[in-house]
Design an enzyme around this catalytic site. Structure first.
Site, short mmCIF file in Angstrom:
data_model
loop_
_atom_site.label_atom_id
_atom_site.label_comp_id
_atom_site.label_asym_id
_atom_site.label_seq_id
_atom_site.Cartn_x
_atom_site.Cartn_y
_atom_site.Cartn_z
N GLU A 1 61.83 16.36 66.33
CA GLU A 1 60.84 15.31 66.12
C GLU A 1 59.83 15.26 67.24
OE1 GLU A 1 62.67 11.60 63.87
OE2 GLU A 1 64.11 12.63 65.14
N CYS B 1 74.16 7.77 75.45
CA CYS B 1 73.62 6.47 75.82
C CYS B 1 73.82 5.53 74.62
CB CYS B 1 72.15 6.58 76.19
SG CYS B 1 71.87 7.79 77.52
N CYS C 1 60.58 4.89 71.37
CA CYS C 1 61.66 5.37 72.24
C CYS C 1 63.01 5.03 71.65
CB CYS C 1 61.60 4.69 73.60
SG CYS C 1 60.12 4.99 74.53
N CYS D 1 70.70 4.31 72.33
CA CYS D 1 69.74 5.28 71.80
C CYS D 1 70.27 5.92 70.52
CB CYS D 1 69.48 6.37 72.85
SG CYS D 1 68.31 7.61 72.27
N CYS E 1 54.51 13.19 72.57
CA CYS E 1 55.88 13.09 73.04
C CYS E 1 56.69 14.18 72.35
CB CYS E 1 56.41 11.70 72.72
SG CYS E 1 58.14 11.48 73.18
N CYS F 1 71.11 15.29 70.91
CA CYS F 1 71.28 15.08 72.35
C CYS F 1 72.77 14.96 72.65
CB CYS F 1 70.57 13.79 72.78
SG CYS F 1 70.61 13.51 74.57
N1 SAH Z 1 67.11 11.98 77.81
C1 SAH Z 1 65.90 11.64 78.53
C2 SAH Z 1 64.70 11.71 77.65
C3 SAH Z 1 64.63 10.63 76.57
S1 SAH Z 1 63.38 9.55 77.07
C4 SAH Z 1 66.08 10.31 79.21
O1 SAH Z 1 67.09 9.65 78.98
O2 SAH Z 1 65.26 9.94 80.05
C5 SAH Z 1 63.63 8.23 76.09
C6 SAH Z 1 63.48 6.91 76.86
O3 SAH Z 1 63.67 5.89 75.90
C7 SAH Z 1 64.55 6.73 77.92
O4 SAH Z 1 64.01 6.10 79.04
C8 SAH Z 1 65.54 5.82 77.24
O5 SAH Z 1 66.22 5.02 78.18
C9 SAH Z 1 64.67 5.00 76.33
N2 SAH Z 1 65.35 4.51 75.14
C10 SAH Z 1 66.40 5.06 74.50
N3 SAH Z 1 66.73 4.32 73.43
C11 SAH Z 1 65.87 3.29 73.38
C12 SAH Z 1 65.65 2.22 72.47
N4 SAH Z 1 66.41 2.07 71.39
N5 SAH Z 1 64.64 1.36 72.73
C13 SAH Z 1 63.83 1.55 73.81
N6 SAH Z 1 63.98 2.56 74.67
C14 SAH Z 1 64.98 3.41 74.47
#
Ligand code: SAH
Length: 378
Positions: free
Chosen positions: A109, A133, A360, A136, A122, A129
């Site tokens: 994506e 987390c 995100c 996410c 992006c 992944c």
């Molecule tokens: N794996 C990397 C790249 C992904 S960046 C990382 O963790 O940094 C994606 C960003 O979105 C990260 O900062 C993550 O903390 C944030 N994120 C993940 N799930 C989210 C959600 N449901 N709502 C808002 N931000 C989220």
């Protein structure tokens, strides 16, 4: 040359093959080596490089400055476009999300985010992944596989063509963020290679200074990135102000706890250029990590390391079935003010493309859509 790949022979038999060599993932030098191995002069490599990265052509047939015999041979032996777009979603705010499939049917994506002065693309670094987390959605896919450098570059080429037209020069600057699906630092070599290819002045010419990569905290790679002379900017996802909560939300913290992570950031700070800061991302989860006390803890933590950094607060984007809710705007603002009052620069990131699951943490290869969105299926 790594991964010159296996020829697709008998594609017509409907079997699954390794892809033939994807020229989009070769540096200009590697492309020259490849072209010379075909017995062709080096200037053909320059034509092909420009065809792929400057004119953003997606097939050899369109590279009409090459002799047709060579185009035929290139088509037999290599590829320039391996991702197939499956769906394209357009948000009410103009954000676009593309869902691609790789040659081996893995989802990828990419999100295009138009802004007044610049546009941001992006890109994803992995299909799925491996990190877990809890907030996410991408985590729910697990790791399907690492993307190749070519697959990373292709996402950007496709998004640019879709936004502006094939080969049309972007009217505003283009920023890139490695914040799509996946953990970029677990696919470090392909990531850095893709960034190098995209920086080429005779190609896309998106310089690393316009690129930010985000990590959940793969400590050794933070140090490795610091040592790369022409490196992109760094963002680090924190999500919690202490190890106890971070262990829970981002299990990678058990491997590299905050002390190690922030020490690596301190080390990284030495590579910052004048006026450059690193970024910490902090997803705001209602009643989980958004209390006043947690803001003070976060400020104290960052002040202890005295880092040249800013904090981006990201209101949580809806990600059912995950059990979280976004912090209310007033809570986010109070949190931000507490950070500021303690000398930490903090900004609230405006969510984009929520209605098409492009924000995100929402990238989970979903092809269903909100009824209000336009979607074109290819
Ligand atoms: N794996 C990397 C790249 C992904 S960046 C990382 O963790 O940094 C994606 C960003 O979105 C990260 O900062 C993550 O903390 C944030 N994120 C993940 N799930 C989210 C959600 N449901 N709502 C808002 N931000 C989220």
């Amino acid at each position: 040359m790594a991964n010159t790949g296996v020829r697709i022979k008998g594609k017509e038999l409907g079997m699954e093959f390794e892809p033939s060599i994807n020229l989009t993932g070769l540096t200009a030098n590697e492309l020259t080596t490849f072209v010379c191995s075909l017995g062709e002069p080096a200037y053909r490599a320059r034509q092909i490089f420009a065809g792929v990265h400057d004119r953003r052509l997606r097939s050899f047939a369109d590279m009409t400055d090459l002799p047709s015999e060579l185009r035929g041979r290139l088509t037999d032996q290599s590829a320039v476009a391996t991702l197939k777009v499956e769906s394209r979603y357009v948000s009410t705010d103009g954000t676009r999300r593309y869902l691609f499939k790789t040659h081996d049917n893995r989802p990828v994506e990419t999100v295009f985010i138009p802004e007044e002065r610049r546009d941001t693309i992006c890109f994803s670094s992995q299909s799925g992944c491996p990190l877990q987390c809890t907030f996410c959605l991408t985590a729910q896919l697990g790791l399907l596989r690492n993307l190749t450098a070519g697959e990373i570059v292709e996402q950007v080429i496709f998004a640019l063509n879709d936004a502006y037209g094939v080969g049309v020069k972007p009217p505003r600057g283009t920023n890139l963020v490695g914040m799509g699906a996946g953990e970029p630092f677990l696919n470090f070599d392909a990531l850095i290679k893709a960034i190098r290819i995209m920086a080429e002045p005779s190609g896309l010419h998106i310089v690393p200074n316009r690129v930010t990569v985000s990590t959940a905290g793969i400590v050794p790679r933070i140090l490795e990135l610091a040592a790369i002379p022409d490196r992109p900017h760094l963002a680090v996802s924190l999500a919690a102000p202490n190890d106890e909560l971070r262990d829970e939300l981002m299990p990678i913290n058990k491997k590299w706890p905050l002390r190690e992570l922030l020490s690596a950031c301190k080390e990284f700070e030495r590579s910052l250029r004048p006026n450059e800061r690193m970024t910490f991302e902090y997803v705001m989860l209602a009643d989980v990590n958004d209390a006043d006390e947690q803001a003070r803890q976060l400020a104290n933590l960052l002040n202890r390391y005295d880092l040249r950094a800013k904090v981006n607060l990201i209101p949580h984007n809806q990600a059912e079935p995950l059990p979280y809710h976004p912090s209310p705007p007033a809570r986010v603002e109070t949190f931000r003010e507490i950070l500021e009052s303690k000398g930490i620069h903090a900004f609230v990131r405006r969510p984009r493309g929520r209605d098409i699951l492009a924000a995100c943490g929402q990238l989970a290869a979903r092809s269903q859509a909100h009824p209000s969105q336009q979607s074109d299926n290819f």
